[in-house]
Design an enzyme around this catalytic site. Structure first.
Site, PDB file in Angstrom:
ATOM      1  N   LYS A 266       1.003  -1.245  -0.033  1.00 29.31           N
ATOM      2  CA  LYS A 266       0.060  -0.083   0.181  1.00 29.31           C
ATOM      3  C   LYS A 266       0.929   1.165   0.013  1.00 29.31           C
ATOM      4  CE  LYS A 266      -3.442   2.547   2.591  1.00 29.31           C
ATOM      5  NZ  LYS A 266      -4.194   2.449   4.262  1.00 29.31           N
ATOM      6  N   ASP A 271      -3.019  10.062   3.759  1.00 34.21           N
ATOM      7  CA  ASP A 271      -4.358   9.695   3.954  1.00 34.21           C
ATOM      8  C   ASP A 271      -4.955  10.742   4.884  1.00 34.21           C
ATOM      9  OD1 ASP A 271      -6.722   8.039   4.043  1.00 34.21           O
ATOM     10  OD2 ASP A 271      -5.912   6.685   5.444  1.00 34.21           O
ATOM     11  N   LYS A 278     -10.529  12.181   8.703  1.00 32.49           N
ATOM     12  CA  LYS A 278     -10.068  11.720   9.869  1.00 32.49           C
ATOM     13  C   LYS A 278     -10.094  13.182  11.021  1.00 32.49           C
ATOM     14  CE  LYS A 278      -6.668   8.220   8.261  1.00 32.49           C
ATOM     15  NZ  LYS A 278      -7.291   7.339   8.741  1.00 32.49           N
ATOM     16  N   ASP A 289       1.277   6.183   5.677  1.00 30.64           N
ATOM     17  CA  ASP A 289       0.452   5.341   5.079  1.00 30.64           C
ATOM     18  C   ASP A 289       0.989   4.677   3.723  1.00 30.64           C
ATOM     19  OD1 ASP A 289      -1.860   3.983   5.672  1.00 30.64           O
ATOM     20  OD2 ASP A 289      -3.174   5.495   4.552  1.00 30.64           O
ATOM     21  N   ASP A 348     -12.293   6.653   3.944  1.00 28.83           N
ATOM     22  CA  ASP A 348     -11.259   6.400   4.685  1.00 28.83           C
ATOM     23  C   ASP A 348     -10.698   5.005   4.553  1.00 28.83           C
ATOM     24  OD1 ASP A 348      -8.930   7.019   6.204  1.00 28.83           O
ATOM     25  OD2 ASP A 348     -10.177   7.299   8.313  1.00 28.83           O
ATOM     26  N   GLU A 350      -9.592   3.380   2.122  1.00 23.47           N
ATOM     27  CA  GLU A 350      -9.103   3.484   0.931  1.00 23.47           C
ATOM     28  C   GLU A 350      -8.050   2.529   0.623  1.00 23.47           C
ATOM     29  OE1 GLU A 350      -7.707   5.005   3.350  1.00 23.47           O
ATOM     30  OE2 GLU A 350      -5.586   4.825   3.147  1.00 23.47           O
ATOM     31  N   ARG A 352      -7.899  -0.897   1.027  1.00 22.89           N
ATOM     32  CA  ARG A 352      -8.134  -1.905   0.335  1.00 22.89           C
ATOM     33  C   ARG A 352      -8.563  -1.605  -1.065  1.00 22.89           C
ATOM     34  NH1 ARG A 352     -12.741  -2.385   5.123  1.00 22.89           N
ATOM     35  NH2 ARG A 352     -11.055  -1.201   6.077  1.00 22.89           N
TER      36      ARG A 352
HETATM   37  N1  BES Z   1      -4.271   4.414   7.106  1.00 23.40           N
HETATM   38  C1  BES Z   1      -5.240   3.947   7.813  1.00 23.40           C
HETATM   39  C2  BES Z   1      -4.920   2.932   8.906  1.00 23.40           C
HETATM   40  C3  BES Z   1      -4.057   3.475   9.814  1.00 23.40           C
HETATM   41  C4  BES Z   1      -4.653   3.880  11.145  1.00 23.40           C
HETATM   42  C5  BES Z   1      -2.554   3.371   9.713  1.00 23.40           C
HETATM   43  C6  BES Z   1      -3.606   4.284  12.211  1.00 23.40           C
HETATM   44  C7  BES Z   1      -1.649   3.692  10.636  1.00 23.40           C
HETATM   45  C8  BES Z   1      -2.347   4.196  11.793  1.00 23.40           C
HETATM   46  C9  BES Z   1      -6.514   3.477   6.907  1.00 23.40           C
HETATM   47  O1  BES Z   1      -6.663   3.862   5.597  1.00 23.40           O
HETATM   48  C10 BES Z   1      -7.847   3.698   7.576  1.00 23.40           C
HETATM   49  O2  BES Z   1      -8.017   4.970   7.530  1.00 23.40           O
HETATM   50  N2  BES Z   1      -8.615   2.672   8.167  1.00 23.40           N
HETATM   51  C11 BES Z   1      -9.681   3.045   8.835  1.00 23.40           C
HETATM   52  C12 BES Z   1     -10.600   1.814   8.394  1.00 23.40           C
HETATM   53  C13 BES Z   1     -12.115   2.233   8.886  1.00 23.40           C
HETATM   54  C14 BES Z   1     -12.491   3.366   7.798  1.00 23.40           C
HETATM   55  C15 BES Z   1     -12.884   1.045   8.347  1.00 23.40           C
HETATM   56  C16 BES Z   1      -9.506   2.835  10.458  1.00 23.40           C
HETATM   57  O3  BES Z   1      -8.683   2.024  10.805  1.00 23.40           O
HETATM   58  O4  BES Z   1     -10.089   3.507  10.973  1.00 23.40           O
HETATM   59 ZN    ZN Z   2      -4.836   4.573   4.861  1.00 20.62          ZN
HETATM   60 MN    MN Z   3      -7.712   5.650   5.419  1.00 20.33          MN
END
Ligand code: BES
Ligand code: ZN
Ligand code: MN
Length: 502
Positions: A266, A271, A278, A289, A348, A350, A352
């Protein structure tokens, strides 16, 4: 950098001499008897009084006052001889190198044979030493205005070994150093902020790597990505002024392009979360990210150095996830390269989406086995904390190989389940084949399950490094910041890979 010498000469001049001591040292044996004698038996006294200790990771510096050629001796505690393993030894060396670095020495010597046990030979010790050297002395330069004082760096390390073959030690040192360096390159990519590492910058970096190691390289620009119908990848990029890049590197170590390992990382350079934005606290740090992409690029660097007899295709979807009038939105339905349609419930989620098309593209490049690496979910942090990478798979034998590599590399991972119940949640949409966010319950699992829909029947392992890609504090083998996690696991996995029969 490293100089290997056969005989430990106590008269040889060094800034420092490093000697390993097991717990509890009773008396100095072998070559070290002579060392003790040079100090009229006073080293034995220091051991008796506990001023020099063999306790794991204790480090005691003794000045030699001209009694031997080295100005100072570092006695390094190795703990109980039977309990010392490769990971612990790396940490011991890491802690030591940090101290040597802090002392601003430019040169030091090691008596390698003092670090050897029945389970760990001189070659293992040499690998541990050089890997730890690269990892522990790593520093991200950052962007402060430079002071004029030239910084002193530890640049010369002499290794004395009487019991092991010089050339073999040199090879071990080179391999260990390559593993450390590749990890450091990954760390640097992750530490660079999003404004200075765009998808275009990452593509240029990959091109340089390809030129250096003679990889085949393919960088897909936006029009080509559009032509291939990578609608999931494009949706994430839609709100950005930075063009997306699909980065492909190929390393062919076999005569034929078969048994191909696909490494998919990835590469989200920043992000924001998009319209599912966020929080102001949650957005900080999202330059990291692209930790999965960095691990894949770091592993490719190691692969370029050690050139195993394997075939590897690395695929990195790179973009940022931004907001604008043109950005994708919740409720949008997008069509992935595979043809599967996706209802976007959360912009968010994104990672996947970009991985979906990358996995499809890796298969199109002939990947027979897939490993994806991604800073994918906060959920994996809730589940496994900050030291354990979350793994999922559709193929136990492939997972066993990845897990074996992670154990050898000292990068812990733990398997999370891929059950029908969660696959069904991903497939549950009123308007499309899939949805990208079926709710927060077990969201590490549904994120993995979503990617699995694109691996389809290809053996696949998914690694969620959201918790492990960065460290809030310094540790024996590195500073706070990016860890470069999974770089070494991926490289080792590739090196040791055995194709799986049907
Ligand atoms: N890049 C984030 C995940 C992440 C969180 C990486 C903390 C490093 C530290 C990912 O794209 C994300 O935002 N995931 C969301 C998923 C949710 C929207 C289903 C999450 O983990 O909150
Ligand atoms: Zn992300
Ligand atoms: Mn995200």
């Amino acid at each position: 950098m490293f100089h290997v010498k056969k005989e430990l000469e106590l008269a040889a001049e060094h800034e420092g001499l490093v000697i390993g001591l097991f717990d509890k040292p009773e008396k100095f044996a072998g070559k070290l008897t002579m060392l003790d004698e040079s100090f009229d038996g006073q080293l034995t006294e220091l051991v008796k009084s506990g001023d020099i200790s063999g306790k794991l990771k204790s480090i005691n510096k003794v000045h030699s006052f001209g009694k031997i050629g080295a100005k100072r001796i570092w006695f390094v505690g190795l703990g109980k001889e039977k309990e010392l393993n490769f990971d612990k030894l790396k940490e011991v060396f890491g802690k030591l190198f940090k101290e040597v670095k802090a002392s601003k020495l430019e040169e030091t010597a090691f008596y390698l044979d003092s670090f050897v046990t029945e389970q760990l030979d001189g070659l293992d010790a040499a690998h541990a030493l050089s890997e730890a050297f690269a990892l522990a002395t790593y520093q991200f330069e950052g962007y402060r205005q430079k002071s004029n004082e030239p910084e002193k760096k530890l640049e010369h390390v002499t290794i004395y070994s009487e019991d092991f073959n010089e050339e073999d030690i040199e090879i071990s040192l080179t391999v260990g150093y390559a593993f450390g360096k590749g990890t450091n390159s990954a760390r640097t990519l992750v530490n660079i902020p999003g404004n200075l590492l765009t998808a275009t910058d990452m593509a240029n970096y990959a091109k340089e790597l390809a030129a250096k190691y003679d990889f085949e390289v393919e960088i897909l620009d936006k029009p080509e990505i559009e032509k291939l119908g990578m609608g999931a990848f494009l949706a994430v990029n839609q709100g950005s002024t930075e063009p997306p890049k699909m980065i492909v590197l190929k390393y062919q170590g076999k005569d034929e392009w078969k048994d191909v390992i696909g490494l998919v990382g990835k590469g989200v350079t920043f992000d924001t979360g998009g319209y599912s934005i966020k929080t102001k606290a949650g957005i900080v740090g999202m330059k990291t990210d692209m930790g999965g992409a960095a691990a894949v690029l770091g592993a490719m660097e190691i692969i370029g150095e050690i050139r195993p007899e394997q075939n590897v295709v690395a695929v990195i979807p790179s973009t940022d996830n931004m907001i604008s009038g043109g950005a994708f939105k919740p409720d949008d339905v997008i069509t992935s390269m595979s043809g599967k349609t996706i209802e976007v419930l959360n912009t968010d989620a994104e990672g996947r989406l970009v991985l979906a098309d990358a996995v499809t593209y890796a298969k199109q490049h002939g990947a027979n086995y897939l490993v994806d690496v991604a800073t994918l979910t906060g959920g994996v942090i809730t589940a496994l904390g900050l030291h354990t990478t979350g793994a999922m798979t559709n193929h136990d034998q492939l997972f066993e190989q990845v897990r074996g590599a992670s154990v050898e590399a000292g990068e812990p991972m733990w398997q999370l389940p891929l059950f029908e119940s969660e696959i069904e949640r991903v497939r549950n949409s009123k308007v499309a084949d899939l949805n990208n966010s079926p709710g927060s319950e077990g969201h590490a699992l549904v994120a993995g399950a979503f990617i699995g829909e694109f691996a389809e029947g290809t053996p696949w392992v998914h690694l969620d490094i959201a918790g492990t890609a960065t460290s809030g504090k310094a540790y024996d083998l590195g500073p706070a910041g990016a860890t470069g996690v999974m770089t070494r696991t991926l490289a080792l996995f590739v090196e040791r890979f055995e194709p799986i029969g049907e």
